[in-house]
Design a protein around this motif. Sequence first.
Motif, mmCIF file in Angstrom:
data_model
loop_
_atom_site.group_PDB
_atom_site.id
_atom_site.type_symbol
_atom_site.label_atom_id
_atom_site.label_comp_id
_atom_site.label_asym_id
_atom_site.label_seq_id
_atom_site.Cartn_x
_atom_site.Cartn_y
_atom_site.Cartn_z
ATOM 1 N N SER A 66 -41.383 -51.074 7.112
ATOM 2 C CA SER A 66 -40.104 -51.141 7.839
ATOM 3 C C SER A 66 -39.886 -49.816 8.264
ATOM 4 C CB SER A 66 -39.017 -51.528 7.122
ATOM 5 O OG SER A 66 -39.195 -52.876 6.631
ATOM 6 N N LEU A 67 -40.522 -48.545 7.573
ATOM 7 C CA LEU A 67 -40.555 -47.146 7.904
ATOM 8 C C LEU A 67 -41.677 -46.680 8.560
ATOM 9 C CD1 LEU A 67 -38.973 -45.926 4.244
ATOM 10 C CD2 LEU A 67 -37.852 -46.333 6.494
ATOM 11 N N GLY A 68 -42.455 -47.531 9.183
ATOM 12 C CA GLY A 68 -43.433 -47.258 10.144
ATOM 13 C C GLY A 68 -44.968 -47.464 9.872
ATOM 14 N N GLN A 69 -45.460 -47.850 8.769
ATOM 15 C CA GLN A 69 -46.708 -48.140 8.498
ATOM 16 C C GLN A 69 -47.072 -49.407 9.218
ATOM 17 O OE1 GLN A 69 -50.133 -49.239 7.593
ATOM 18 N NE2 GLN A 69 -49.004 -50.556 6.624
ATOM 19 N N ALA A 87 -26.503 -51.379 -3.442
ATOM 20 C CA ALA A 87 -26.431 -52.935 -3.862
ATOM 21 C C ALA A 87 -25.895 -53.928 -2.864
ATOM 22 C CB ALA A 87 -26.226 -53.200 -5.337
ATOM 23 N N VAL A 88 -24.745 -53.536 -2.642
ATOM 24 C CA VAL A 88 -24.016 -54.552 -1.525
ATOM 25 C C VAL A 88 -24.568 -54.452 -0.453
ATOM 26 C CG1 VAL A 88 -21.833 -55.064 -0.571
ATOM 27 C CG2 VAL A 88 -21.936 -54.620 -2.869
ATOM 28 N N GLY A 89 -24.943 -53.169 0.135
ATOM 29 C CA GLY A 89 -25.840 -52.965 1.346
ATOM 30 C C GLY A 89 -27.057 -53.717 1.478
ATOM 31 N N HIS A 90 -27.715 -53.677 0.298
ATOM 32 C CA HIS A 90 -29.110 -54.298 0.142
ATOM 33 C C HIS A 90 -28.887 -55.989 0.243
ATOM 34 C CE1 HIS A 90 -33.259 -53.598 -0.820
ATOM 35 N NE2 HIS A 90 -33.291 -54.767 -1.534
ATOM 36 N N MET A 121 -32.516 -52.304 4.740
ATOM 37 C CA MET A 121 -32.975 -53.169 3.608
ATOM 38 C C MET A 121 -33.958 -52.152 3.104
ATOM 39 S SD MET A 121 -33.466 -55.449 1.804
ATOM 40 C CE MET A 121 -33.296 -57.319 2.609
ATOM 41 N N ALA A 122 -34.667 -51.377 3.753
ATOM 42 C CA ALA A 122 -35.632 -50.273 3.308
ATOM 43 C C ALA A 122 -34.707 -49.130 2.582
ATOM 44 C CB ALA A 122 -36.751 -49.903 4.346
ATOM 45 N N VAL A 123 -33.673 -48.707 3.431
ATOM 46 C CA VAL A 123 -33.181 -47.462 2.920
ATOM 47 C C VAL A 123 -32.367 -47.663 1.846
ATOM 48 C CG1 VAL A 123 -31.127 -45.815 3.498
ATOM 49 C CG2 VAL A 123 -32.745 -46.485 5.099
ATOM 50 N N THR A 124 -31.605 -48.776 1.608
ATOM 51 C CA THR A 124 -30.902 -49.102 0.386
ATOM 52 C C THR A 124 -31.779 -49.373 -0.710
ATOM 53 O OG1 THR A 124 -30.768 -51.478 1.238
ATOM 54 C CG2 THR A 124 -28.898 -50.170 1.471
ATOM 55 N N GLY A 125 -33.106 -50.079 -0.583
ATOM 56 C CA GLY A 125 -34.076 -50.308 -1.428
ATOM 57 C C GLY A 125 -34.188 -48.945 -2.032
ATOM 58 N N ILE A 126 -34.577 -48.058 -1.328
ATOM 59 C CA ILE A 126 -35.199 -46.784 -1.813
ATOM 60 C C ILE A 126 -34.138 -46.044 -2.813
ATOM 61 C CG2 ILE A 126 -35.727 -44.297 -1.147
ATOM 62 C CD1 ILE A 126 -36.995 -45.566 1.375
ATOM 63 N N VAL A 127 -32.898 -46.193 -2.401
ATOM 64 C CA VAL A 127 -31.777 -45.680 -3.205
ATOM 65 C C VAL A 127 -31.885 -46.225 -4.522
ATOM 66 C CG1 VAL A 127 -29.214 -45.478 -3.371
ATOM 67 C CG2 VAL A 127 -30.437 -44.823 -1.303
ATOM 68 N N LEU A 128 -31.882 -47.462 -4.465
ATOM 69 C CA LEU A 128 -31.936 -48.105 -5.836
ATOM 70 C C LEU A 128 -33.303 -48.264 -6.596
ATOM 71 C CD1 LEU A 128 -30.538 -51.740 -4.584
ATOM 72 C CD2 LEU A 128 -29.337 -50.209 -5.955
ATOM 73 N N VAL A 129 -34.352 -47.786 -6.104
ATOM 74 C CA VAL A 129 -35.704 -47.677 -6.649
ATOM 75 C C VAL A 129 -35.586 -46.091 -7.406
ATOM 76 C CG1 VAL A 129 -38.022 -46.902 -6.291
ATOM 77 C CG2 VAL A 129 -37.183 -49.243 -5.428
ATOM 78 N N LEU A 130 -34.920 -45.294 -6.718
ATOM 79 C CA LEU A 130 -34.792 -43.858 -7.203
ATOM 80 C C LEU A 130 -33.877 -43.879 -8.534
ATOM 81 C CD1 LEU A 130 -34.197 -41.699 -4.065
ATOM 82 C CD2 LEU A 130 -36.205 -41.876 -5.610
ATOM 83 N N PHE A 131 -32.846 -44.808 -8.570
ATOM 84 C CA PHE A 131 -31.945 -44.991 -9.608
ATOM 85 C C PHE A 131 -32.959 -45.486 -10.713
ATOM 86 C CE2 PHE A 131 -29.526 -48.051 -12.056
ATOM 87 C CZ PHE A 131 -28.915 -47.230 -13.160
ATOM 88 N N LEU A 132 -33.715 -46.390 -10.451
ATOM 89 C CA LEU A 132 -34.409 -47.375 -11.426
ATOM 90 C C LEU A 132 -35.300 -46.259 -12.315
ATOM 91 C CD1 LEU A 132 -35.238 -50.645 -9.612
ATOM 92 C CD2 LEU A 132 -33.800 -50.220 -11.595
ATOM 93 N N ILE A 133 -35.947 -45.358 -11.253
ATOM 94 C CA ILE A 133 -36.870 -44.199 -11.795
ATOM 95 C C ILE A 133 -36.096 -43.289 -12.875
ATOM 96 C CG2 ILE A 133 -38.441 -42.324 -11.316
ATOM 97 C CD1 ILE A 133 -38.930 -43.769 -8.873
ATOM 98 N N ALA A 134 -35.034 -42.904 -12.422
ATOM 99 C CA ALA A 134 -34.305 -41.818 -13.155
ATOM 100 C C ALA A 134 -33.830 -42.795 -14.523
ATOM 101 C CB ALA A 134 -33.365 -41.585 -12.327
ATOM 102 N N HIS A 135 -33.403 -43.945 -14.523
ATOM 103 C CA HIS A 135 -32.711 -44.879 -15.679
ATOM 104 C C HIS A 135 -33.973 -44.906 -16.623
ATOM 105 C CE1 HIS A 135 -30.243 -47.082 -17.918
ATOM 106 N NE2 HIS A 135 -30.710 -48.081 -17.442
ATOM 107 N N MET A 136 -35.248 -45.310 -16.053
ATOM 108 C CA MET A 136 -36.352 -45.407 -16.826
ATOM 109 C C MET A 136 -36.693 -44.221 -17.699
ATOM 110 S SD MET A 136 -40.082 -46.296 -16.047
ATOM 111 C CE MET A 136 -40.542 -44.512 -15.515
ATOM 112 N N LEU A 137 -36.885 -42.958 -16.860
ATOM 113 C CA LEU A 137 -37.295 -41.755 -17.763
ATOM 114 C C LEU A 137 -36.204 -41.746 -18.682
ATOM 115 C CD1 LEU A 137 -38.293 -39.540 -14.600
ATOM 116 C CD2 LEU A 137 -39.603 -40.627 -16.291
ATOM 117 N N GLY A 138 -34.966 -41.746 -18.508
ATOM 118 C CA GLY A 138 -33.675 -41.439 -19.564
ATOM 119 C C GLY A 138 -33.883 -42.449 -20.686
ATOM 120 N N ASN A 139 -34.378 -43.893 -20.475
ATOM 121 C CA ASN A 139 -34.440 -44.552 -21.468
ATOM 122 C C ASN A 139 -35.557 -44.210 -22.404
ATOM 123 O OD1 ASN A 139 -32.610 -46.374 -20.268
ATOM 124 N ND2 ASN A 139 -33.980 -47.928 -19.708
#
Length: 210
Positions: free
Chosen positions: A170-173, A61-64, A1-19
Amino acid sequence: MAVTGIVLVLFLIAHMLGNLKVFAGASSFDSYAHWLRDIGKPLLPGVWFLWIMRIGLVVAAVGHIWAATVLALRARAARPVRYAHRKKVRGSYAARTMRWGGVIILLFVIYHILDLTTGTLNPVGDPTKPFGNVVADFAPERWYVTLFYTLAIVTLGFHLRHGAFSAFRSLGQQTPRGERRARNAALVFSVALCAGYLVVPFAVLTGLVS
């Protein structure tokens, strides 16, 4: 859940900057959009890079969704018989609506692709004119599109706030001090990302971008 979420978040950041390049004008925004199609040339022909990225995002997304489903089934299996009486557990609004938020976001993504990627639902409907599509999409007479976009982005913000905090755990905190920092970081991040996405449609709606 955490790893797939991070991948999607990185895309959201890049997409926002492009917008946000929409504020640099039509020429700059269109050049950026066409550049995305040319990434990897001549090693990769045509728009292969975009398709590789799209396939990667679909897998993430499917993995998430799969991870969320597995976690929900595990939680149900751990308590097959419901409590006869259970005190309400305090939690954030984002946490309580996480699943419904995911469904709303999924439906919005489908609409967004048909609108600004394929142009099927867009007034201009020309994938070669990205700036024109954005301006036509959020024009004042199409205020309902901006409203829907806003509701979807706010829902995304709630989802990100809880998701980012959960990912830290999930990643240890585990420490109380780290938990406070994680909550604050998740809130600041989700608000900043939402603002970055919403500034574009409202700039078009108010005539700042035309």
